[in-house]
Each structure stands twice: as structure tokens, then as C-alpha cells.
Design a protein around this motif. Structure first.
Motif, PDB file in Angstrom:
ATOM      1  N   TRP A 212      29.349  -6.896   6.014  1.00 36.77           N
ATOM      2  CA  TRP A 212      29.960  -7.934   6.782  1.00 36.77           C
ATOM      3  C   TRP A 212      29.315  -7.642   8.214  1.00 36.77           C
ATOM      4  O   TRP A 212      28.740  -6.679   8.681  1.00 36.77           O
ATOM      5  CB  TRP A 212      31.494  -7.134   6.681  1.00 36.77           C
ATOM      6  CG  TRP A 212      31.734  -5.833   6.994  1.00 36.77           C
ATOM      7  CD1 TRP A 212      31.434  -4.651   6.542  1.00 36.77           C
ATOM      8  CD2 TRP A 212      32.352  -5.634   8.490  1.00 36.77           C
ATOM      9  NE1 TRP A 212      31.764  -3.772   7.265  1.00 36.77           N
ATOM     10  CE2 TRP A 212      32.349  -3.967   8.468  1.00 36.77           C
ATOM     11  CE3 TRP A 212      32.913  -6.320   9.519  1.00 36.77           C
ATOM     12  CZ2 TRP A 212      33.011  -3.380   9.297  1.00 36.77           C
ATOM     13  CZ3 TRP A 212      33.487  -5.453  10.504  1.00 36.77           C
ATOM     14  CH2 TRP A 212      33.585  -3.788  10.335  1.00 36.77           C
ATOM     15  N   ILE A 213      29.956  -8.702   9.143  1.00 34.43           N
ATOM     16  CA  ILE A 213      29.308  -8.584  10.353  1.00 34.43           C
ATOM     17  C   ILE A 213      30.626  -8.458  11.319  1.00 34.43           C
ATOM     18  O   ILE A 213      31.533  -9.415  11.398  1.00 34.43           O
ATOM     19  CB  ILE A 213      28.512 -10.044  10.678  1.00 34.43           C
ATOM     20  CG1 ILE A 213      27.377 -10.232   9.895  1.00 34.43           C
ATOM     21  CG2 ILE A 213      28.314 -10.105  12.219  1.00 34.43           C
ATOM     22  CD1 ILE A 213      26.768 -11.439   9.935  1.00 34.43           C
TER      23      ILE A 213
ATOM     24  N   VAL B 247      32.544  -8.518  14.776  1.00 35.61           N
ATOM     25  CA  VAL B 247      32.483  -9.429  16.004  1.00 35.61           C
ATOM     26  C   VAL B 247      33.735  -8.957  16.887  1.00 35.61           C
ATOM     27  O   VAL B 247      34.906  -8.877  16.271  1.00 35.61           O
ATOM     28  CB  VAL B 247      32.312 -10.722  15.513  1.00 35.61           C
ATOM     29  CG1 VAL B 247      32.544 -11.907  16.767  1.00 35.61           C
ATOM     30  CG2 VAL B 247      31.165 -11.497  14.808  1.00 35.61           C
TER      31      VAL B 247
ATOM     32  N   LYS C  54      28.857 -10.106  18.474  1.00 38.45           N
ATOM     33  CA  LYS C  54      28.476  -9.196  17.627  1.00 38.45           C
ATOM     34  C   LYS C  54      28.414  -7.778  18.080  1.00 38.45           C
ATOM     35  O   LYS C  54      28.093  -7.704  19.087  1.00 38.45           O
ATOM     36  CB  LYS C  54      27.310  -9.669  16.863  1.00 38.45           C
ATOM     37  CG  LYS C  54      27.150 -10.741  16.070  1.00 38.45           C
ATOM     38  CD  LYS C  54      25.779 -10.941  15.369  1.00 38.45           C
ATOM     39  CE  LYS C  54      25.745 -12.378  14.813  1.00 38.45           C
ATOM     40  NZ  LYS C  54      24.360 -12.686  14.159  1.00 38.45           N
TER      41      LYS C  54
ATOM     42  N   GLU D 152      39.318 -12.717   9.417  1.00 37.82           N
ATOM     43  CA  GLU D 152      37.962 -12.716   8.632  1.00 37.82           C
ATOM     44  C   GLU D 152      37.916 -13.890   7.854  1.00 37.82           C
ATOM     45  O   GLU D 152      38.690 -14.729   7.493  1.00 37.82           O
ATOM     46  CB  GLU D 152      38.408 -11.191   7.924  1.00 37.82           C
ATOM     47  CG  GLU D 152      39.435 -11.608   6.850  1.00 37.82           C
ATOM     48  CD  GLU D 152      39.601 -10.225   6.105  1.00 37.82           C
ATOM     49  OE1 GLU D 152      39.161  -9.071   6.267  1.00 37.82           O
ATOM     50  OE2 GLU D 152      40.458 -10.021   5.283  1.00 37.82           O
ATOM     51  N   SER D 153      36.500 -13.968   7.819  1.00 41.49           N
ATOM     52  CA  SER D 153      36.122 -15.328   6.832  1.00 41.49           C
ATOM     53  C   SER D 153      36.390 -15.128   5.596  1.00 41.49           C
ATOM     54  O   SER D 153      36.327 -13.881   5.005  1.00 41.49           O
ATOM     55  CB  SER D 153      34.649 -15.564   7.286  1.00 41.49           C
ATOM     56  OG  SER D 153      33.725 -14.502   6.923  1.00 41.49           O
TER      57      SER D 153
ATOM     58  N   SER E 132      35.282 -14.406   1.736  1.00 37.82           N
ATOM     59  CA  SER E 132      34.110 -13.496   1.205  1.00 37.82           C
ATOM     60  C   SER E 132      33.388 -14.287   0.172  1.00 37.82           C
ATOM     61  O   SER E 132      33.791 -14.516  -0.780  1.00 37.82           O
ATOM     62  CB  SER E 132      34.594 -12.029   0.637  1.00 37.82           C
ATOM     63  OG  SER E 132      35.812 -12.147  -0.132  1.00 37.82           O
TER      64      SER E 132
ATOM     65  N   SER F  25      26.678 -14.935   1.763  1.00 40.68           N
ATOM     66  CA  SER F  25      26.655 -14.645   3.131  1.00 40.68           C
ATOM     67  C   SER F  25      27.704 -13.618   3.414  1.00 40.68           C
ATOM     68  O   SER F  25      28.650 -13.269   2.857  1.00 40.68           O
ATOM     69  CB  SER F  25      27.078 -15.627   3.814  1.00 40.68           C
ATOM     70  OG  SER F  25      28.102 -16.261   3.716  1.00 40.68           O
TER      71      SER F  25
ATOM     72  N   GLN G 253      30.480 -11.382   5.208  1.00 42.49           N
ATOM     73  CA  GLN G 253      31.851 -11.900   5.871  1.00 42.49           C
ATOM     74  C   GLN G 253      31.835 -11.483   7.324  1.00 42.49           C
ATOM     75  O   GLN G 253      31.248 -10.507   7.668  1.00 42.49           O
ATOM     76  CB  GLN G 253      32.988 -10.955   5.007  1.00 42.49           C
ATOM     77  CG  GLN G 253      34.583 -11.247   5.447  1.00 42.49           C
ATOM     78  CD  GLN G 253      35.307 -10.533   4.639  1.00 42.49           C
ATOM     79  OE1 GLN G 253      35.267  -9.326   4.135  1.00 42.49           O
ATOM     80  NE2 GLN G 253      36.301 -11.106   4.382  1.00 42.49           N
ATOM     81  N   ILE G 254      32.298 -12.388   7.979  1.00 48.07           N
ATOM     82  CA  ILE G 254      32.713 -12.015   9.380  1.00 48.07           C
ATOM     83  C   ILE G 254      33.992 -11.416   9.762  1.00 48.07           C
ATOM     84  O   ILE G 254      35.019 -12.180   9.234  1.00 48.07           O
ATOM     85  CB  ILE G 254      32.316 -13.687  10.195  1.00 48.07           C
ATOM     86  CG1 ILE G 254      30.722 -13.706  10.189  1.00 48.07           C
ATOM     87  CG2 ILE G 254      32.566 -13.143  11.903  1.00 48.07           C
ATOM     88  CD1 ILE G 254      30.582 -15.105  10.785  1.00 48.07           C
TER      89      ILE G 254
ATOM     90  N   ILE H  53      36.536 -10.582  13.066  1.00 41.33           N
ATOM     91  CA  ILE H  53      36.558 -10.784  14.257  1.00 41.33           C
ATOM     92  C   ILE H  53      37.769 -10.127  14.902  1.00 41.33           C
ATOM     93  O   ILE H  53      38.726 -10.129  14.331  1.00 41.33           O
ATOM     94  CB  ILE H  53      36.946 -12.490  14.996  1.00 41.33           C
ATOM     95  CG1 ILE H  53      35.653 -13.322  14.619  1.00 41.33           C
ATOM     96  CG2 ILE H  53      37.010 -12.348  16.446  1.00 41.33           C
ATOM     97  CD1 ILE H  53      35.953 -14.545  15.067  1.00 41.33           C
TER      98      ILE H  53
END
Length: 143
Positions: free
Chosen positions: A7-8, A10, A43, A78-79, A81, A85, A87-88, A90
Motif C-alpha cells: 500500500w502507498i 499519502v 507520499k 483508502e482506494s 484493493s 496495483s 492500495q492508496i 490518504i
């Protein structure tokens, strides 16, 4: 690692002005989510605390200094899953109201623009999906 996708992290800033308007950043057309308004941020680097990352990102993106101690968590989004890719996620923070009479004004150093908007105006702005969620959390609007 197959069962634990990456996961990223942000961070984003919800910065109020003393008159009740909030700062939003307009993304340059050539960037991901270009042409949309967002809460400014970026990020979190590996090993970096989220509040410190936000101080760094806001200095780079808007040219203003924040104090990490004054940042308060305000929500997260969160985006979905997807296995292709990461998951983002924030994390949204607020800070003390910004006084526009200060010498250093927020400006879009990496392209785009900045603007100050009321919560009702922000609701009408074209935003990335996660910023829609964050705005609803921040301003108490139903999802």
C-alpha cells in the motif's frame, strides 16, 4: 507477501483560513488526476512519520512552513484493493487557521493553482474520489 499486498501511504492537509474558507490545490493537467482539485500533500517516504512527511510535502508543494506538533488527524480514505496495483491510503490532517496577512502565502510551486473555498464550494469542485471522501468526512456531509 502474496497475501499481504503493498500500500502507498499519502498525507494531505486541510488548511482553514480565518474566514472559514479552506485551501485546495488544482492539479496540473499533465499529472495523475490532472484538472481536479485536491487537499494538498503527497507520499510518505519509507521510515518517515506521517506528520513530518506532510510538513515536507507542503513546503515543497506550497512553499509554506508548518509545525508538525500543530497537525491534528482529521480523517482518512483508502482506494479499493485491486491485486494489480497497491492500495492508496490518504491520511488527512488539519492545522491551525492560516492568516492570509502572513508574509508567506501558499502558492502552487509544482504547477496548477491554489484557491480558498467554503465547504459548500468544495463540495461542488471536481475532485479525485478519495478527496470526495475526505471532504465529506471533514465537513460532516453524508457519504
Amino acid at each position: 507477501m502474496e497475501n499481504n499486498p503493498t500500500w502507498i501511504p499519502v498525507v494531505a492537509l486541510a488548511l482553514p483560513e480565518t474566514d472559514g474558507r479552506w485551501l485546495m490545490h488544482y492539479r496540473s493537467e499533465e499529472k495523475q488526476h490532472g484538472g481536479l482539485w485536491e487537499f494538498p500533500g503527497g507520499k510518505v517516504e519509507l521510515g518517515e512519520r506521517p506528520a513530518i512527511a506532510l510538513v515536507r510535502e507542503i513546503a515543497e508543494e506550497l512553499g509554506i512552513g508548518l509545525n508538525a506538533v500543530s497537525l491534528k488527524p482529521a480523517g482518512f480514505a483508502e482506494s479499493s484493493s485491486e491485486c494489480d496495483s497497491p492500495q492508496i491510503v490518504i491520511m488527512l490532517y488539519t492545522s491551525a487557521p492560516w492568516d492570509l496577512s502572513q508574509l508567506s502565502q501558499p502558492r502552487a510551486l509544482e504547477g496548477g493553482a491554489v484557491g480558498w473555498f467554503t465547504p459548500s464550494e468544495i463540495e461542488l469542485l471536481a475532485k479525485p474520489p478519495l478527496d470526495v471522501v475526505l471532504a465529506r468526512q471533514l465537513f460532516g456531509r453524508p457519504a
